[in-house]
Write a protein that holds these residues in place. Structure first.
Motif, PDB file in Angstrom:
ATOM      1  N   LEU A   1    -105.799 -50.468 110.075  1.00  0.00           N
ATOM      2  CA  LEU A   1    -104.798 -49.409 110.112  1.00  0.00           C
ATOM      3  C   LEU A   1    -104.224 -49.265 111.522  1.00  0.00           C
ATOM      4  CD1 LEU A   1    -103.296 -47.024 108.813  1.00  0.00           C
ATOM      5  CD2 LEU A   1    -105.312 -45.607 109.280  1.00  0.00           C
TER       6      LEU A   1
ATOM      7  N   ALA B   1    -107.561 -49.089 104.363  1.00  0.00           N
ATOM      8  CA  ALA B   1    -108.616 -48.095 104.550  1.00  0.00           C
ATOM      9  C   ALA B   1    -109.435 -48.383 105.798  1.00  0.00           C
ATOM     10  CB  ALA B   1    -109.531 -48.067 103.319  1.00  0.00           C
ATOM     11  N   ASP B   2    -109.511 -49.656 106.198  1.00  0.00           N
ATOM     12  CA  ASP B   2    -110.244 -50.033 107.397  1.00  0.00           C
ATOM     13  C   ASP B   2    -109.521 -49.515 108.634  1.00  0.00           C
ATOM     14  OD1 ASP B   2    -112.249 -51.893 108.874  1.00  0.00           O
ATOM     15  OD2 ASP B   2    -110.279 -52.509 109.643  1.00  0.00           O
ATOM     16  N   ARG B   3    -110.240 -48.801 109.497  1.00  0.00           N
ATOM     17  CA  ARG B   3    -109.615 -48.151 110.654  1.00  0.00           C
ATOM     18  C   ARG B   3    -108.981 -49.171 111.616  1.00  0.00           C
ATOM     19  NH1 ARG B   3    -111.040 -43.071 112.769  1.00  0.00           N
ATOM     20  NH2 ARG B   3    -111.616 -42.618 110.619  1.00  0.00           N
TER      21      ARG B   3
ATOM     22  N   GLN C   1    -102.492 -42.747 101.476  1.00  0.00           N
ATOM     23  CA  GLN C   1    -103.651 -43.603 101.710  1.00  0.00           C
ATOM     24  C   GLN C   1    -103.618 -44.883 100.872  1.00  0.00           C
ATOM     25  OE1 GLN C   1    -106.912 -43.436 103.778  1.00  0.00           O
ATOM     26  NE2 GLN C   1    -106.173 -45.456 103.160  1.00  0.00           N
ATOM     27  N   VAL C   2    -103.071 -44.804  99.661  1.00  0.00           N
ATOM     28  CA  VAL C   2    -103.081 -45.984  98.790  1.00  0.00           C
ATOM     29  C   VAL C   2    -102.144 -47.074  99.290  1.00  0.00           C
ATOM     30  CG1 VAL C   2    -103.693 -44.586  96.783  1.00  0.00           C
ATOM     31  CG2 VAL C   2    -101.284 -45.074  97.244  1.00  0.00           C
TER      32      VAL C   2
ATOM     33  N   SER D   1    -104.282 -38.181 101.593  1.00  0.00           N
ATOM     34  CA  SER D   1    -104.867 -38.543 100.299  1.00  0.00           C
ATOM     35  C   SER D   1    -105.365 -37.292  99.605  1.00  0.00           C
ATOM     36  CB  SER D   1    -106.025 -39.527 100.489  1.00  0.00           C
ATOM     37  OG  SER D   1    -107.058 -38.937 101.257  1.00  0.00           O
TER      38      SER D   1
END
Length: 373
Positions: A30, A25-27, A20-21, A63
């Motif tokens: 992504l 994080a925004d769908r 995840q890092v 994550s």
């Protein structure tokens, strides 16, 4: 730009795993990244890392989980092939198998002797799964001898358990309240189906009622894809998966045929006798015949087998016991239901195998570059 990723084989699927890092994080961001990385606007995904089949065009973002009692969270992505889009509403048990091995290999979960348990939460559906990874001798293994139907290649043994799988997306094991019912598909005569949610929302067609056997070849299943899509789209609103005015999708409900056991030859050329399994199953994966069976579908079939009057229990001659053996194109998959209360299995387990194939850096065209245009 480039992003680190790990390619894993889980069961009969291949899945790129991302920490995840390392990804947005925004769908929406992504999704754009995955479409570019997989070359997903191309039906053969030539200019990307996608595999150009539903079972090899998958991804998951992993994550550490903030939820007590859960080790890792994973967001599953079914990357479209030639569509330039990503489907986010489903889960994949085979990829979860890979996530369990990945979590142990990458140190997200410490090794605990000969078997290491990884508790995973699927962000898409809220499902909680346990992966019991073979760490014999207290060490992580990169290779193993465990095989699964659909490939002769060995992998590290992973027992995958779905915890409390009933309900999920529809809120109930039987979203229509009926174990079996007639479903009118277009202008044709109604077919008998069971609509269940366990592992995933699934509509199972009694093959005999549709003039089929449930043991069709992959070629015949390919010819039946348009009809099975219509079954899926007809069942979706009845299961509460499609609201008025929404366009139907092709991820859920999962759809397939069930029928009586018959002798057949697997896709690897292995003969299977009718006495070797309990029910024939042929499923779609998105819009293609599944070469084996998705694990979430296998869970749904096993749960349906516990229900009096379902198309599965009608085929087997009554509600099944702890084990149900599914005859799939790739071979026999055994599913175990335990901790059954009031007809609901609270633990459903399938023995799988996984192997990490590569750690890589994926080079992704950035927005505005000629490749991304």
């Amino acid at each position: 730009m480039h992003i680190p990723a790990t390619l894993v084989r889980g069961g009969t699927s291949k899945c790129w795993l991302f920490n995840q890092v390392e990804v947005p994080a925004d769908r929406g961001a992504l999704e754009r990244l995955l479409v570019a990385a997989y070359g997903a606007t191309d039906p053969v995904e030539l200019d990307g890392v996608g595999g150009a089949t539903p079972t090899t065009s998958k991804a998951a973002v992993v994550s550490a989980s903030p939820q007590p009692g859960v080790d890792v969270d994973y967001l599953f992505a079914q990357v479209g092939i030639g569509t330039g889009s990503v489907e986010w509403t489903s889960n994949c048990g085979n990829c979860a198998t890979g996530v369990a091995l990945y979590a142990v290999t990458k140190g997200l979960v410490p090794v605990t002797g000969d078997r290491t348990r990884v508790v995973m939460r699927n962000i898409n559906t809220g499902a909680v799964l346990e992966g019991t990874v073979d760490t014999l001798g207290g060490v992580v293994h990169h290779f193993g001898r465990q095989t699964v139907p659909g490939t002769r290649a060995g992998g590290v043994a992973v027992g995958l358990t779905f915890r409390d799988p009933a309900g999920g997306a529809t809120g109930s094991l039987l979203p229509t309240g009926q174990a079996a019912q007639d479903l009118r598909v277009g202008a044709a005569e109604p077919v008998c189906v069971s609509m269940v949610t366990a592992g995933a929302p699934v509509v199972l067609v009694d093959a005999a009622s549709a003039g089929r056997t449930g043991a069709e070849s992959l070629e015949r299943m390919t010819a039946d894809v348009p009809w099975l899509r219509t079954v899926r789209h007809t069942a979706a609103p009845l299961m509460g998966l499609l609201q008025p005015g929404e366009e139907p999708g092709d991820a859920v409900p999962k759809v397939g045929l069930v029928g009586q056991p018959v002798p057949y030859t697997t896709t690897l050329g292995e003969p299977i006798g009718a006495e070797d399994y309990d029910v024939s199953v042929r499923m779609l994966s998105m819009n293609a015949p599944h070469p084996a069976i998705g694990l979430t579908s296998a869970v749904a079939v096993a749960a349906a087998g516990l229900l009096e009057g379902s198309v599965v229990s009608r085929t087997t001659g009554g509600p099944t016991d702890e084990w149900l053996r599914l005859g799939t194109p790739a071979g026999v998959v055994a599913v175990r239901c335990t901790d059954v209360r009031d007809g609901l299995p609270h633990r459903v387990t399938v023995q799988r195998a996984a192997r990490l194939l590569a750690d890589a850096r994926i080079y992704v065209p950035e927005a505005g570059s000629p490749q991304a245009a």
